[in-house]
Scaffold this motif. Structure first.
Motif, PDB file in Angstrom:
ATOM      1  N   VAL A   1      17.974  -9.996  -6.585  1.00  7.95           N
ATOM      2  CA  VAL A   1      16.728 -10.539  -7.141  1.00  7.95           C
ATOM      3  C   VAL A   1      15.942 -11.293  -6.066  1.00  7.95           C
ATOM      4  N   VAL A   2      16.643 -12.042  -5.254  1.00  2.22           N
ATOM      5  CA  VAL A   2      15.955 -12.767  -4.187  1.00  2.22           C
ATOM      6  C   VAL A   2      15.292 -11.785  -3.217  1.00  2.22           C
ATOM      7  N   ALA A   3      16.022 -10.722  -2.874  1.00  2.00           N
ATOM      8  CA  ALA A   3      15.433  -9.719  -1.977  1.00  2.00           C
ATOM      9  C   ALA A   3      14.190  -9.104  -2.610  1.00  2.00           C
ATOM     10  N   MET A   4      14.279  -8.788  -3.914  1.00  2.00           N
ATOM     11  CA  MET A   4      13.127  -8.182  -4.603  1.00  2.00           C
ATOM     12  C   MET A   4      11.923  -9.115  -4.583  1.00  2.00           C
ATOM     13  N   LEU A   5      12.201 -10.404  -4.809  1.00  2.00           N
ATOM     14  CA  LEU A   5      11.105 -11.369  -4.787  1.00  2.00           C
ATOM     15  C   LEU A   5      10.434 -11.396  -3.414  1.00  2.00           C
ATOM     16  N   LEU A   6      11.259 -11.308  -2.383  1.00  2.00           N
ATOM     17  CA  LEU A   6      10.683 -11.323  -1.037  1.00  2.00           C
ATOM     18  C   LEU A   6       9.818 -10.074  -0.794  1.00  2.00           C
ATOM     19  N   TYR A   7      10.312  -8.894  -1.214  1.00  2.00           N
ATOM     20  CA  TYR A   7       9.495  -7.669  -1.103  1.00  2.00           C
ATOM     21  C   TYR A   7       8.181  -7.832  -1.858  1.00  2.00           C
ATOM     22  N   TRP A   8       8.309  -8.446  -3.032  1.00  4.58           N
ATOM     23  CA  TRP A   8       7.142  -8.609  -3.877  1.00  4.58           C
ATOM     24  C   TRP A   8       6.105  -9.517  -3.199  1.00  4.58           C
ATOM     25  N   LEU A   9       6.605 -10.609  -2.589  1.00  4.28           N
ATOM     26  CA  LEU A   9       5.696 -11.523  -1.886  1.00  4.28           C
ATOM     27  C   LEU A   9       4.983 -10.803  -0.735  1.00  4.28           C
ATOM     28  N   VAL A  10       5.736 -10.018   0.018  1.00  2.00           N
ATOM     29  CA  VAL A  10       5.118  -9.296   1.134  1.00  2.00           C
ATOM     30  C   VAL A  10       4.054  -8.339   0.606  1.00  2.00           C
ATOM     31  N   THR A  11       4.380  -7.638  -0.479  1.00  2.00           N
ATOM     32  CA  THR A  11       3.413  -6.710  -1.069  1.00  2.00           C
ATOM     33  C   THR A  11       2.141  -7.431  -1.491  1.00  2.00           C
ATOM     34  N   LEU A  12       2.314  -8.621  -2.086  1.00  2.00           N
ATOM     35  CA  LEU A  12       1.131  -9.408  -2.460  1.00  2.00           C
ATOM     36  C   LEU A  12       0.291  -9.718  -1.228  1.00  2.00           C
ATOM     37  N   GLY A  13       0.971 -10.071  -0.141  1.00  2.76           N
ATOM     38  CA  GLY A  13       0.270 -10.360   1.111  1.00  2.76           C
ATOM     39  C   GLY A  13      -0.502  -9.158   1.606  1.00  2.76           C
ATOM     40  N   VAL A  14       0.161  -7.989   1.565  1.00  2.00           N
ATOM     41  CA  VAL A  14      -0.501  -6.757   2.005  1.00  2.00           C
ATOM     42  C   VAL A  14      -1.732  -6.503   1.141  1.00  2.00           C
ATOM     43  N   GLU A  15      -1.549  -6.651  -0.173  1.00  2.00           N
ATOM     44  CA  GLU A  15      -2.677  -6.377  -1.074  1.00  2.00           C
ATOM     45  C   GLU A  15      -3.838  -7.324  -0.843  1.00  2.00           C
ATOM     46  N   ALA A  16      -3.513  -8.589  -0.571  1.00  2.00           N
ATOM     47  CA  ALA A  16      -4.580  -9.566  -0.315  1.00  2.00           C
ATOM     48  C   ALA A  16      -5.350  -9.202   0.947  1.00  2.00           C
ATOM     49  N   SER A  17      -4.616  -8.781   1.988  1.00  2.00           N
ATOM     50  CA  SER A  17      -5.362  -8.447   3.221  1.00  2.00           C
ATOM     51  C   SER A  17      -6.161  -7.160   3.046  1.00  2.00           C
ATOM     52  N   VAL A  18      -5.598  -6.202   2.291  1.00  2.00           N
ATOM     53  CA  VAL A  18      -6.355  -4.976   2.033  1.00  2.00           C
ATOM     54  C   VAL A  18      -7.656  -5.306   1.312  1.00  2.00           C
ATOM     55  N   LYS A  19      -7.566  -6.238   0.371  1.00  2.00           N
ATOM     56  CA  LYS A  19      -8.752  -6.610  -0.391  1.00  2.00           C
ATOM     57  C   LYS A  19      -9.839  -7.185   0.521  1.00  2.00           C
ATOM     58  N   ARG A  20      -9.395  -8.001   1.478  1.00  2.00           N
ATOM     59  CA  ARG A  20     -10.372  -8.606   2.408  1.00  2.00           C
ATOM     60  C   ARG A  20     -11.026  -7.544   3.278  1.00  2.00           C
ATOM     61  N   VAL A  21     -10.194  -6.640   3.812  1.00  2.00           N
ATOM     62  CA  VAL A  21     -10.756  -5.585   4.656  1.00  2.00           C
ATOM     63  C   VAL A  21     -11.651  -4.682   3.806  1.00  2.00           C
ATOM     64  N   GLU A  22     -11.229  -4.460   2.564  1.00  2.00           N
ATOM     65  CA  GLU A  22     -11.989  -3.609   1.664  1.00  2.00           C
ATOM     66  C   GLU A  22     -13.392  -4.159   1.422  1.00  2.00           C
ATOM     67  N   ALA A  23     -13.479  -5.495   1.326  1.00  2.00           N
ATOM     68  CA  ALA A  23     -14.792  -6.119   1.137  1.00  2.00           C
ATOM     69  C   ALA A  23     -15.679  -5.858   2.358  1.00  2.00           C
ATOM     70  N   ALA A  24     -15.079  -5.943   3.539  1.00  2.00           N
ATOM     71  CA  ALA A  24     -15.832  -5.648   4.763  1.00  2.00           C
ATOM     72  C   ALA A  24     -16.218  -4.176   4.804  1.00  2.00           C
ATOM     73  N   ALA A  25     -15.305  -3.327   4.344  1.00  2.56           N
ATOM     74  CA  ALA A  25     -15.568  -1.886   4.370  1.00  2.56           C
ATOM     75  C   ALA A  25     -16.703  -1.525   3.422  1.00  2.56           C
ATOM     76  N   GLU A  26     -16.746  -2.221   2.288  1.00  2.85           N
ATOM     77  CA  GLU A  26     -17.757  -1.953   1.279  1.00  2.85           C
ATOM     78  C   GLU A  26     -19.163  -2.046   1.868  1.00  2.85           C
ATOM     79  N   MET A  27     -19.352  -3.048   2.757  1.00  6.56           N
ATOM     80  CA  MET A  27     -20.664  -3.236   3.384  1.00  6.56           C
ATOM     81  C   MET A  27     -20.979  -2.152   4.395  1.00  6.56           C
ATOM     82  N   ARG A  28     -19.925  -1.524   4.915  1.00  8.42           N
ATOM     83  CA  ARG A  28     -20.118  -0.616   6.046  1.00  8.42           C
ATOM     84  C   ARG A  28     -20.015   0.841   5.637  1.00  8.42           C
ATOM     85  N   ARG A  29     -20.176   1.135   4.364  1.00  9.60           N
ATOM     86  CA  ARG A  29     -20.122   2.535   3.949  1.00  9.60           C
ATOM     87  C   ARG A  29     -21.521   3.077   3.768  1.00  9.60           C
ATOM     88  N   GLY A  30     -21.658   4.324   4.134  1.00  7.75           N
ATOM     89  CA  GLY A  30     -22.983   4.936   4.113  1.00  7.75           C
ATOM     90  C   GLY A  30     -23.500   5.178   2.719  1.00  7.75           C
TER      91      GLY A  30
END
Lengths: 219, 255
Positions: A190-219
Protein backbone atom coordinates in the motif's frame (compact mmCIF):
# COMPACT_ATOMS: atom_id res chain seq x y z
CA UNK A 1 -1.84 -3.74 11.38
CA UNK A 2 -0.53 -0.41 12.65
CA UNK A 3 2.60 -2.24 13.74
CA UNK A 4 3.01 -3.36 10.11
CA UNK A 5 3.08 0.22 8.90
CA UNK A 6 5.60 1.10 11.60
CA UNK A 7 7.81 -1.67 10.24
CA UNK A 8 7.47 -0.21 6.77
CA UNK A 9 8.22 3.34 7.92
CA UNK A 10 11.28 2.09 9.79
CA UNK A 11 12.63 1.07 6.38
CA UNK A 12 11.77 4.33 4.68
CA UNK A 13 15.32 4.59 3.33
CA UNK A 14 14.76 1.49 1.17
CA UNK A 15 11.57 3.00 -0.17
CA UNK A 16 13.18 6.34 -0.91
CA UNK A 17 16.05 4.62 -2.62
CA UNK A 18 13.60 2.55 -4.69
CA UNK A 19 11.52 5.64 -5.47
CA UNK A 20 14.62 7.53 -6.60
CA UNK A 21 15.58 4.67 -8.92
CA UNK A 22 12.05 4.49 -10.29
CA UNK A 23 12.06 8.24 -10.94
CA UNK A 24 15.34 8.45 -12.78
CA UNK A 25 14.65 5.28 -14.78
CA UNK A 26 11.31 6.78 -15.86
CA UNK A 27 12.81 10.17 -16.66
CA UNK A 28 15.72 8.69 -18.58
CA UNK A 29 13.33 6.44 -20.52
CA UNK A 30 11.05 9.36 -21.33
CA UNK A 31 13.91 11.47 -22.66
CA UNK A 32 15.71 8.72 -24.57
CA UNK A 33 12.53 7.15 -25.99
CA UNK A 34 11.37 10.61 -27.13
CA UNK A 35 14.58 11.10 -29.08
CA UNK A 36 14.62 7.62 -30.62
CA UNK A 37 10.85 7.87 -31.13
CA UNK A 38 11.32 11.03 -33.23
CA UNK A 39 13.95 9.31 -35.34
CA UNK A 40 11.77 6.23 -35.78
CA UNK A 41 8.78 8.43 -36.67
CA UNK A 42 10.90 10.13 -39.32
CA UNK A 43 11.76 6.69 -40.72
CA UNK A 44 8.07 5.70 -40.70
CA UNK A 45 7.29 8.80 -42.75
CA UNK A 46 10.25 8.37 -45.10
CA UNK A 47 9.51 7.86 -48.76
CA UNK A 48 11.55 4.70 -49.55
CA UNK A 49 9.57 1.56 -48.75
CA UNK A 50 12.75 -0.22 -47.63
CA UNK A 51 12.99 2.31 -44.78
CA UNK A 52 9.33 2.89 -44.08
CA UNK A 53 8.14 -0.71 -43.88
CA UNK A 54 10.71 -2.11 -41.40
CA UNK A 55 10.09 0.89 -39.14
CA UNK A 56 6.36 0.22 -39.32
CA UNK A 57 6.87 -3.50 -38.59
CA UNK A 58 9.05 -2.78 -35.58
CA UNK A 59 6.46 -0.43 -34.09
CA UNK A 60 3.55 -2.79 -34.72
CA UNK A 61 5.42 -5.82 -33.38
CA UNK A 62 6.68 -4.05 -30.27
CA UNK A 63 3.22 -2.79 -29.40
CA UNK A 64 1.90 -6.38 -29.44
CA UNK A 65 4.47 -7.64 -26.91
CA UNK A 66 3.82 -7.54 -23.14
CA UNK A 67 6.58 -5.51 -21.54
CA UNK A 68 7.32 -8.18 -18.93
CA UNK A 69 8.05 -10.73 -21.65
CA UNK A 70 10.26 -8.25 -23.49
CA UNK A 71 12.22 -7.46 -20.30
CA UNK A 72 12.77 -11.20 -19.79
CA UNK A 73 13.98 -11.50 -23.36
CA UNK A 74 16.49 -8.69 -22.96
CA UNK A 75 17.77 -9.90 -19.56
CA UNK A 76 17.96 -13.63 -20.20
CA UNK A 77 18.13 -13.67 -23.99
CA UNK A 78 20.91 -11.19 -24.74
CA UNK A 79 23.61 -13.16 -22.87
CA UNK A 80 22.89 -16.04 -25.26
CA UNK A 81 23.91 -13.68 -28.05
CA UNK A 82 27.03 -13.13 -25.91
CA UNK A 83 25.95 -9.61 -24.93
CA UNK A 84 26.53 -9.25 -21.20
CA UNK A 85 24.81 -6.28 -19.59
CA UNK A 86 24.02 -5.70 -15.93
CA UNK A 87 20.45 -5.56 -14.74
CA UNK A 88 20.38 -1.74 -14.80
CA UNK A 89 21.49 -1.55 -18.40
CA UNK A 90 19.09 -4.34 -19.38
CA UNK A 91 16.22 -2.63 -17.61
CA UNK A 92 16.85 0.75 -19.18
CA UNK A 93 17.47 -0.78 -22.60
CA UNK A 94 14.22 -2.76 -22.44
CA UNK A 95 12.24 0.30 -21.32
CA UNK A 96 13.70 2.58 -23.98
CA UNK A 97 13.35 0.15 -26.89
CA UNK A 98 9.81 -0.77 -25.88
CA UNK A 99 8.58 2.78 -25.37
CA UNK A 100 10.35 4.02 -28.49
CA UNK A 101 7.66 2.20 -30.44
CA UNK A 102 4.88 4.03 -28.60
CA UNK A 103 6.63 7.39 -28.83
CA UNK A 104 7.22 6.88 -32.54
CA UNK A 105 3.51 6.25 -33.06
CA UNK A 106 2.62 9.39 -31.06
CA UNK A 107 5.10 11.56 -32.94
CA UNK A 108 4.10 10.11 -36.31
CA UNK A 109 0.45 10.92 -35.61
CA UNK A 110 1.24 14.50 -34.65
CA UNK A 111 3.58 14.91 -37.61
CA UNK A 112 0.97 13.74 -40.10
CA UNK A 113 -1.50 16.25 -38.70
CA UNK A 114 1.02 19.08 -38.76
CA UNK A 115 0.15 21.75 -41.29
CA UNK A 116 2.39 21.31 -44.33
CA UNK A 117 2.00 25.02 -44.99
CA UNK A 118 3.97 26.06 -41.91
CA UNK A 119 6.74 23.70 -42.88
CA UNK A 120 6.70 25.23 -46.36
CA UNK A 121 6.95 28.65 -44.73
CA UNK A 122 9.99 27.40 -42.83
CA UNK A 123 11.62 26.30 -46.08
CA UNK A 124 10.67 29.57 -47.77
CA UNK A 125 12.48 31.51 -45.05
CA UNK A 126 15.66 29.51 -45.43
CA UNK A 127 15.28 26.64 -42.98
CA UNK A 128 16.31 23.15 -44.07
CA UNK A 129 17.44 19.89 -42.56
CA UNK A 130 18.04 19.88 -38.84
CA UNK A 131 17.25 23.57 -38.15
CA UNK A 132 13.92 23.11 -39.96
CA UNK A 133 13.14 20.11 -37.78
CA UNK A 134 14.42 21.57 -34.53
CA UNK A 135 12.97 25.05 -34.79
CA UNK A 136 9.80 24.69 -36.85
CA UNK A 137 8.64 21.06 -36.73
CA UNK A 138 9.70 19.75 -33.32
CA UNK A 139 8.15 22.48 -31.14
CA UNK A 140 4.83 22.05 -32.94
CA UNK A 141 5.00 18.26 -32.57
CA UNK A 142 5.71 18.73 -28.89
CA UNK A 143 2.83 21.11 -28.22
CA UNK A 144 0.46 18.99 -30.28
CA UNK A 145 1.25 15.79 -28.39
CA UNK A 146 1.77 16.99 -24.81
CA UNK A 147 -1.33 15.25 -23.41
CA UNK A 148 -0.49 11.93 -25.06
CA UNK A 149 3.15 12.15 -24.00
CA UNK A 150 1.95 12.81 -20.44
CA UNK A 151 -0.13 9.63 -20.61
CA UNK A 152 2.80 7.71 -21.96
CA UNK A 153 5.01 8.92 -19.09
CA UNK A 154 2.57 7.31 -16.68
CA UNK A 155 2.80 4.01 -18.61
CA UNK A 156 6.58 4.27 -18.45
CA UNK A 157 6.43 4.89 -14.71
CA UNK A 158 4.31 1.79 -14.21
CA UNK A 159 6.40 -0.37 -16.52
CA UNK A 160 9.49 0.30 -14.41
CA UNK A 161 7.84 -1.90 -11.77
CA UNK A 162 8.35 -4.96 -13.99
CA UNK A 163 12.09 -4.44 -13.70
CA UNK A 164 12.01 -5.93 -10.20
CA UNK A 165 11.91 -9.37 -11.81
CA UNK A 166 15.30 -8.70 -13.34
CA UNK A 167 16.53 -7.50 -9.92
CA UNK A 168 16.58 -3.74 -10.56
CA UNK A 169 16.10 -2.23 -7.07
CA UNK A 170 13.28 0.15 -7.94
CA UNK A 171 10.24 0.96 -5.82
CA UNK A 172 8.31 -2.29 -6.29
CA UNK A 173 11.49 -4.22 -5.63
CA UNK A 174 11.97 -2.30 -2.38
CA UNK A 175 8.38 -2.93 -1.28
CA UNK A 176 8.71 -6.58 -2.14
CA UNK A 177 11.97 -6.88 -0.22
CA UNK A 178 10.48 -5.29 2.90
CA UNK A 179 7.36 -7.43 2.81
CA UNK A 180 9.20 -10.69 2.32
CA UNK A 181 11.64 -9.94 5.12
CA UNK A 182 9.05 -8.88 7.71
CA UNK A 183 5.86 -10.50 6.33
CA UNK A 184 3.97 -7.21 6.09
CA UNK A 185 2.53 -7.51 2.52
CA UNK A 186 -0.45 -5.20 2.94
CA UNK A 187 1.39 -2.28 4.53
CA UNK A 188 4.44 -2.48 2.29
CA UNK A 189 2.51 -2.69 -0.99
CA UNK A 190 0.00 0.00 0.00
CA UNK A 191 2.82 2.39 0.79
CA UNK A 192 4.43 1.66 -2.57
CA UNK A 193 1.10 2.25 -4.33
CA UNK A 194 0.67 5.56 -2.55
CA UNK A 195 4.10 6.62 -3.71
CA UNK A 196 3.30 5.68 -7.34
CA UNK A 197 0.07 7.57 -7.00
CA UNK A 198 1.85 10.69 -5.71
CA UNK A 199 4.31 10.59 -8.60
CA UNK A 200 1.44 10.22 -11.06
CA UNK A 201 -0.26 13.25 -9.53
CA UNK A 202 2.98 15.17 -10.01
CA UNK A 203 3.21 14.09 -13.64
CA UNK A 204 -0.39 15.09 -14.24
CA UNK A 205 0.11 18.49 -12.64
CA UNK A 206 3.12 19.24 -14.82
CA UNK A 207 1.33 18.01 -17.94
CA UNK A 208 -1.50 20.38 -17.11
CA UNK A 209 0.89 23.32 -16.88
CA UNK A 210 2.59 22.49 -20.16
CA UNK A 211 -0.83 21.89 -21.69
CA UNK A 212 -1.88 25.42 -20.78
CA UNK A 213 1.20 26.75 -22.55
CA UNK A 214 0.50 24.48 -25.51
CA UNK A 215 -3.07 25.72 -25.74
CA UNK A 216 -1.79 29.22 -26.56
CA UNK A 217 0.62 27.92 -29.16
CA UNK A 218 -1.71 25.86 -31.31
CA UNK A 219 -2.66 27.00 -34.74
CA UNK B 1 29.11 48.32 -66.07
CA UNK B 2 27.06 45.24 -65.25
CA UNK B 3 24.32 47.79 -64.86
CA UNK B 4 21.93 45.79 -66.99
CA UNK B 5 22.00 42.71 -64.76
CA UNK B 6 21.96 44.55 -61.44
CA UNK B 7 18.87 46.49 -62.45
CA UNK B 8 16.98 43.25 -62.96
CA UNK B 9 16.06 41.76 -59.59
CA UNK B 10 14.44 38.56 -60.82
CA UNK B 11 14.68 36.98 -64.21
CA UNK B 12 12.71 33.91 -65.22
CA UNK B 13 13.74 32.23 -68.47
CA UNK B 14 11.82 29.43 -70.16
CA UNK B 15 10.54 27.94 -66.91
CA UNK B 16 8.35 24.86 -67.19
CA UNK B 17 6.91 22.45 -64.64
CA UNK B 18 5.06 19.16 -64.93
CA UNK B 19 3.22 17.31 -62.18
CA UNK B 20 3.03 13.80 -63.61
CA UNK B 21 1.49 14.17 -67.05
CA UNK B 22 0.08 17.59 -66.30
CA UNK B 23 2.01 20.51 -67.73
CA UNK B 24 1.33 23.19 -65.11
CA UNK B 25 3.84 25.73 -66.45
CA UNK B 26 5.38 26.15 -69.87
CA UNK B 27 7.77 28.66 -71.47
CA UNK B 28 7.52 31.24 -68.72
CA UNK B 29 9.70 34.27 -69.51
CA UNK B 30 9.70 37.53 -67.66
CA UNK B 31 11.91 39.80 -65.63
CA UNK B 32 11.29 42.14 -62.74
CA UNK B 33 13.28 45.34 -62.51
CA UNK B 34 14.58 46.33 -59.09
CA UNK B 35 12.10 48.52 -57.25
CA UNK B 36 9.11 47.58 -59.36
CA UNK B 37 5.93 45.65 -58.66
CA UNK B 38 4.73 42.95 -61.01
CA UNK B 39 1.26 41.50 -60.60
CA UNK B 40 0.49 38.03 -61.91
CA UNK B 41 -3.17 37.63 -62.78
CA UNK B 42 -5.14 34.75 -64.17
CA UNK B 43 -7.90 32.27 -63.46
CA UNK B 44 -7.55 29.68 -60.70
CA UNK B 45 -5.44 26.74 -61.76
CA UNK B 46 -3.47 28.76 -64.29
CA UNK B 47 -0.19 27.97 -62.50
CA UNK B 48 0.37 31.32 -60.76
CA UNK B 49 1.17 29.89 -57.33
CA UNK B 50 3.38 27.19 -58.79
CA UNK B 51 5.25 29.84 -60.74
CA UNK B 52 5.87 31.81 -57.55
CA UNK B 53 7.22 28.65 -55.89
CA UNK B 54 9.46 27.95 -58.85
CA UNK B 55 11.13 31.33 -58.32
CA UNK B 56 12.36 30.40 -54.83
CA UNK B 57 12.56 26.70 -55.66
CA UNK B 58 10.02 25.55 -53.11
CA UNK B 59 8.98 23.74 -56.27
CA UNK B 60 11.85 22.78 -58.54
CA UNK B 61 11.10 23.71 -62.15
CA UNK B 62 11.66 20.99 -64.76
CA UNK B 63 12.88 23.41 -67.41
CA UNK B 64 14.32 26.88 -67.60
CA UNK B 65 16.35 29.14 -65.39
CA UNK B 66 15.75 31.60 -62.60
CA UNK B 67 18.15 34.42 -61.73
CA UNK B 68 18.26 36.62 -58.66
CA UNK B 69 20.30 39.74 -59.37
CA UNK B 70 22.10 37.85 -62.09
CA UNK B 71 22.89 34.80 -59.94
CA UNK B 72 21.47 31.49 -61.08
CA UNK B 73 19.08 30.09 -58.47
CA UNK B 74 18.91 26.33 -57.93
CA UNK B 75 21.75 25.24 -60.16
CA UNK B 76 25.47 25.41 -59.44
CA UNK B 77 28.17 24.18 -61.85
CA UNK B 78 25.57 22.19 -63.75
CA UNK B 79 24.13 20.33 -60.75
CA UNK B 80 21.08 20.98 -58.58
CA UNK B 81 21.73 22.83 -55.35
CA UNK B 82 21.04 21.06 -52.08
CA UNK B 83 18.24 22.35 -49.84
CA UNK B 84 20.91 23.96 -47.67
CA UNK B 85 22.44 25.85 -50.59
CA UNK B 86 19.00 26.89 -51.79
CA UNK B 87 18.31 28.40 -48.38
CA UNK B 88 20.81 31.18 -49.05
CA UNK B 89 18.67 32.27 -52.00
CA UNK B 90 15.28 31.65 -50.46
CA UNK B 91 16.04 33.86 -47.50
CA UNK B 92 16.70 36.69 -49.96
CA UNK B 93 13.14 36.34 -51.25
CA UNK B 94 10.54 37.06 -48.59
CA UNK B 95 7.31 35.17 -49.08
CA UNK B 96 3.76 35.98 -48.03
CA UNK B 97 1.24 33.15 -48.24
CA UNK B 98 -2.48 32.96 -48.85
CA UNK B 99 -3.05 31.28 -45.47
CA UNK B 100 -0.44 33.43 -43.64
CA UNK B 101 1.47 30.35 -42.42
CA UNK B 102 2.73 32.05 -39.30
CA UNK B 103 4.43 29.65 -36.92
CA UNK B 104 1.87 29.05 -34.17
CA UNK B 105 4.39 28.13 -31.48
CA UNK B 106 6.09 31.54 -31.68
CA UNK B 107 4.82 34.94 -30.62
CA UNK B 108 4.33 37.66 -33.20
CA UNK B 109 7.76 39.15 -32.44
CA UNK B 110 9.41 35.72 -32.46
CA UNK B 111 7.85 34.98 -35.83
CA UNK B 112 9.41 38.13 -37.23
CA UNK B 113 12.92 37.57 -35.84
CA UNK B 114 13.08 33.80 -36.42
CA UNK B 115 14.69 33.81 -39.86
CA UNK B 116 17.01 36.83 -39.39
CA UNK B 117 18.40 35.39 -36.15
CA UNK B 118 18.44 31.67 -36.91
CA UNK B 119 19.05 31.62 -40.66
CA UNK B 120 21.09 34.79 -41.20
CA UNK B 121 22.71 34.70 -37.76
CA UNK B 122 22.04 38.35 -37.04
CA UNK B 123 22.42 39.59 -33.46
CA UNK B 124 19.20 39.11 -31.54
CA UNK B 125 18.99 42.53 -29.86
CA UNK B 126 19.37 44.50 -33.09
CA UNK B 127 16.91 42.22 -34.86
CA UNK B 128 14.29 42.73 -32.16
CA UNK B 129 14.74 46.47 -32.50
CA UNK B 130 14.22 46.24 -36.24
CA UNK B 131 11.28 43.85 -35.85
CA UNK B 132 9.53 46.36 -33.58
CA UNK B 133 9.96 49.03 -36.24
CA UNK B 134 8.47 46.68 -38.85
CA UNK B 135 5.53 45.74 -36.62
CA UNK B 136 4.95 49.41 -36.01
CA UNK B 137 4.97 49.99 -39.74
CA UNK B 138 2.23 47.38 -40.30
CA UNK B 139 0.33 48.84 -37.34
CA UNK B 140 0.76 45.92 -34.92
CA UNK B 141 3.40 47.15 -32.47
CA UNK B 142 1.14 46.41 -29.49
CA UNK B 143 0.63 42.77 -30.58
CA UNK B 144 4.27 41.73 -30.44
CA UNK B 145 3.91 39.33 -27.50
CA UNK B 146 0.73 37.51 -28.44
CA UNK B 147 0.50 34.19 -30.26
CA UNK B 148 -0.77 34.22 -33.85
CA UNK B 149 -4.04 32.34 -33.20
CA UNK B 150 -5.37 35.33 -31.24
CA UNK B 151 -5.08 37.62 -34.28
CA UNK B 152 -7.62 38.30 -37.00
CA UNK B 153 -6.82 37.25 -40.55
CA UNK B 154 -5.85 40.76 -41.58
CA UNK B 155 -3.56 41.12 -38.57
CA UNK B 156 -1.96 37.75 -39.28
CA UNK B 157 -1.23 38.75 -42.83
CA UNK B 158 0.30 42.04 -41.73
CA UNK B 159 2.55 40.12 -39.30
CA UNK B 160 3.42 37.81 -42.19
CA UNK B 161 4.46 40.85 -44.24
CA UNK B 162 6.63 42.12 -41.37
CA UNK B 163 8.18 38.65 -41.15
CA UNK B 164 8.90 38.69 -44.87
CA UNK B 165 10.55 42.10 -44.60
CA UNK B 166 12.69 41.25 -41.58
CA UNK B 167 15.42 39.54 -43.59
CA UNK B 168 15.84 42.61 -45.84
CA UNK B 169 14.93 40.55 -48.89
CA UNK B 170 15.79 41.52 -52.46
CA UNK B 171 12.24 40.75 -53.52
CA UNK B 172 8.90 39.94 -51.89
CA UNK B 173 6.75 37.13 -53.28
CA UNK B 174 3.04 37.40 -52.50
CA UNK B 175 0.85 34.34 -53.08
CA UNK B 176 -2.76 35.57 -53.15
CA UNK B 177 -2.25 37.51 -49.91
CA UNK B 178 -5.87 38.62 -49.59
CA UNK B 179 -7.72 35.59 -50.96
CA UNK B 180 -8.56 34.11 -47.56
CA UNK B 181 -9.53 37.41 -45.93
CA UNK B 182 -12.97 38.84 -45.32
CA UNK B 183 -13.78 41.56 -47.86
CA UNK B 184 -13.89 44.32 -45.24
CA UNK B 185 -10.33 43.67 -44.01
CA UNK B 186 -8.68 43.14 -47.39
CA UNK B 187 -8.06 46.89 -47.46
CA UNK B 188 -5.79 46.94 -44.42
CA UNK B 189 -3.45 44.41 -46.07
CA UNK B 190 -3.58 46.04 -49.48
CA UNK B 191 -2.72 49.45 -48.06
CA UNK B 192 0.42 48.01 -46.42
CA UNK B 193 1.35 46.44 -49.76
CA UNK B 194 0.71 49.67 -51.64
CA UNK B 195 2.95 51.47 -49.19
CA UNK B 196 5.77 49.00 -49.80
CA UNK B 197 5.32 49.21 -53.52
CA UNK B 198 5.53 52.99 -53.55
CA UNK B 199 8.63 52.89 -51.32
CA UNK B 200 10.38 50.96 -54.06
CA UNK B 201 10.23 47.42 -52.72
CA UNK B 202 10.60 44.86 -55.49
CA UNK B 203 7.44 42.76 -55.44
CA UNK B 204 5.92 39.88 -57.38
CA UNK B 205 2.26 39.61 -56.46
CA UNK B 206 -0.09 36.82 -57.44
CA UNK B 207 -3.53 38.28 -56.83
CA UNK B 208 -7.16 38.51 -57.81
CA UNK B 209 -7.37 42.12 -56.59
CA UNK B 210 -7.70 43.96 -59.88
CA UNK B 211 -7.82 47.37 -58.22
CA UNK B 212 -4.50 46.70 -56.49
CA UNK B 213 -2.91 45.55 -59.75
CA UNK B 214 -4.20 48.63 -61.46
CA UNK B 215 -2.97 51.05 -58.79
CA UNK B 216 0.29 49.52 -57.66
CA UNK B 217 1.69 47.38 -60.45
CA UNK B 218 4.34 48.58 -62.87
CA UNK B 219 3.61 45.61 -65.05
CA UNK B 220 0.88 42.99 -65.28
CA UNK B 221 1.40 39.41 -66.36
CA UNK B 222 -1.72 37.55 -67.41
CA UNK B 223 -1.51 33.76 -67.27
CA UNK B 224 -3.79 31.02 -68.47
CA UNK B 225 -3.30 27.25 -68.54
CA UNK B 226 0.31 27.49 -67.38
CA UNK B 227 1.44 30.03 -69.97
CA UNK B 228 1.91 33.77 -70.05
CA UNK B 229 -0.77 35.09 -72.38
CA UNK B 230 -0.09 38.76 -72.07
CA UNK B 231 2.39 41.11 -70.41
CA UNK B 232 1.53 44.80 -70.32
CA UNK B 233 1.57 47.96 -68.22
CA UNK B 234 -1.56 47.91 -66.03
CA UNK B 235 -3.28 50.81 -67.75
CA UNK B 236 -2.97 49.17 -71.15
CA UNK B 237 -3.95 45.75 -69.80
CA UNK B 238 -7.08 46.93 -68.06
CA UNK B 239 -8.29 49.32 -70.75
CA UNK B 240 -7.26 47.54 -73.97
CA UNK B 241 -6.33 43.91 -73.32
CA UNK B 242 -4.66 42.55 -76.43
CA UNK B 243 -5.88 38.98 -76.30
CA UNK B 244 -9.32 37.48 -76.43
CA UNK B 245 -8.54 35.37 -73.32
CA UNK B 246 -7.62 38.45 -71.27
CA UNK B 247 -10.76 40.24 -72.41
CA UNK B 248 -12.91 37.32 -71.22
CA UNK B 249 -11.05 37.20 -67.92
CA UNK B 250 -11.45 40.91 -67.27
CA UNK B 251 -15.14 40.80 -68.08
CA UNK B 252 -15.53 38.19 -65.38
CA UNK B 253 -13.40 39.90 -62.72
CA UNK B 254 -13.76 43.64 -63.19
CA UNK B 255 -17.13 45.11 -62.58
Amino acid sequence: MNRDFLVVFAHYDQYLNGLWNTLWLSAATLVLASITGCILAALMLARPRAVRLPARWFVDAMRCVPFLLFAYLVYYGLPELSLQLDSWACGLLALVVYHTAYMAEIVRGAWTNLSREQIEAGRAFGFAGFPLFGRIILPQLFFASVPVIGNQSIYILKDTAFLMIITVPELTFAASAVQSTYFVPFASFVVAMLLYWLVTLGVEASVKRVEAAAEMRRG
Amino acid sequence: MARATSDVAVEVRGVGKRFGNLQVLADIDFSVATGTTVCILGPSGSGKSTLLRCINFLVRPDDGEVYLHGERVGMKNGTWMTERELCRYRVRMGMVFQHFNLWPHLTVLENVIEAPVHVLGRPRADTIEKARTLLDKVGLAEKQDVYPHTLSGGQKQRVAIARALATNPDVLLFDEPTSSLDPEIIGEVLSVMEGLSSEGMTMIVVTHEMSFAREAADSVIFMDAGRIVETAPPEAFFTRPATRRAQQFLQRYVR
